[in-house]
Design an enzyme around this catalytic site. Structure first.
Site, short mmCIF file in Angstrom:
data_model
loop_
_atom_site.label_atom_id
_atom_site.label_comp_id
_atom_site.label_asym_id
_atom_site.label_seq_id
_atom_site.Cartn_x
_atom_site.Cartn_y
_atom_site.Cartn_z
N CYS A 115 33.96 25.13 23.91
CA CYS A 115 32.73 26.20 23.90
C CYS A 115 32.50 26.38 22.32
CB CYS A 115 33.33 27.42 24.41
SG CYS A 115 33.27 27.50 26.17
N HIS A 116 31.06 26.84 22.17
CA HIS A 116 30.83 27.33 20.81
C HIS A 116 31.06 28.59 20.48
CE1 HIS A 116 28.40 23.47 21.60
NE2 HIS A 116 28.31 23.29 20.25
N MET B 228 30.05 30.28 30.42
CA MET B 228 31.45 30.49 30.40
C MET B 228 32.03 31.83 29.86
SD MET B 228 32.34 27.53 31.56
CE MET B 228 34.01 27.84 31.13
N GLU B 229 31.45 32.21 28.77
CA GLU B 229 31.67 33.71 28.70
C GLU B 229 31.80 34.74 29.80
OE1 GLU B 229 30.78 31.62 24.81
OE2 GLU B 229 29.93 31.66 26.92
N ASP C 193 47.55 42.23 37.28
CA ASP C 193 48.83 42.52 36.68
C ASP C 193 49.04 44.22 36.86
OD1 ASP C 193 50.76 42.40 34.59
OD2 ASP C 193 49.17 43.54 33.19
#
Length: 157
Positions: A79-80, A114-115, A129
């Site tokens: 990824c950039h 992707m972000e 969690d």
């Protein structure tokens, strides 16, 4: 739909896509996912306004998701690094589930899918969690891209 993987060269090696000749344009991506709880766990969380010993579950997940979006290029090797203009994480209550969405915007040479997917994933993992003390029978599912605009093509599920 393309028939060529852009992150693999002719020799089969992993490569970062060269975006140097691409023009900057507005980009948007929206991703979503679910965190599904056993009924009794969801009831307990609801009765406590989704707050636990570690604090607000929802606010912590939102902050974690935003942080993850900002770190995507460090987590996903090809990824950039990009300059983000907006990140928004939304968490809604469903029936025994939390619905997580992440909207990401930028004006860049490459997209933000992707972000957005990373933001949803880390927000969901943070919820897990913070709730695992009540049960490990919590399911993270259906993480997917909902919408993408900008670049060569747009997409909407």
């Amino acid at each position: 739909m393309s028939t060529k993987l852009t992150h693999i060269d002719e020799a089969g090696n992993a490569v970062m896509v060269d975006v140097s000749n691409k023009a900057e344009s507005p980009r948007l991506a929206i991703a979503s996912g679910k965190v599904i709880f056993p009924e009794i766990v969801f009831k307990t969380l609801s009765e406590n306004q989704f707050s636990g010993k570690k604090g607000s579950i929802l606010q912590t997940a939102i902050i974690a998701g935003i942080q993850a979006v900002k770190k995507t290029s460090e987590l996903i090797p090809l990824c950039h690094q990009i300059n983000l203009t907006k990140v928004h994480i939304d968490i809604e209550l469903g029936v025994n589930e939390l619905l997580v969405s992440c909207t990401v915007k930028c004006t860049e040479k490459t997209g933000v899918e992707m972000e957005a997917l990373t933001g949803v994933s880390v927000a969901a993992l943070t919820i897990y969690d913070m709730c695992k003390a009540l049960s490990q029978d919590i399911i993270i599912s259906e993480i997917k891209l909902e919408k993408k605009t900008g670049g060569k093509n747009d997409f909407e599920r």
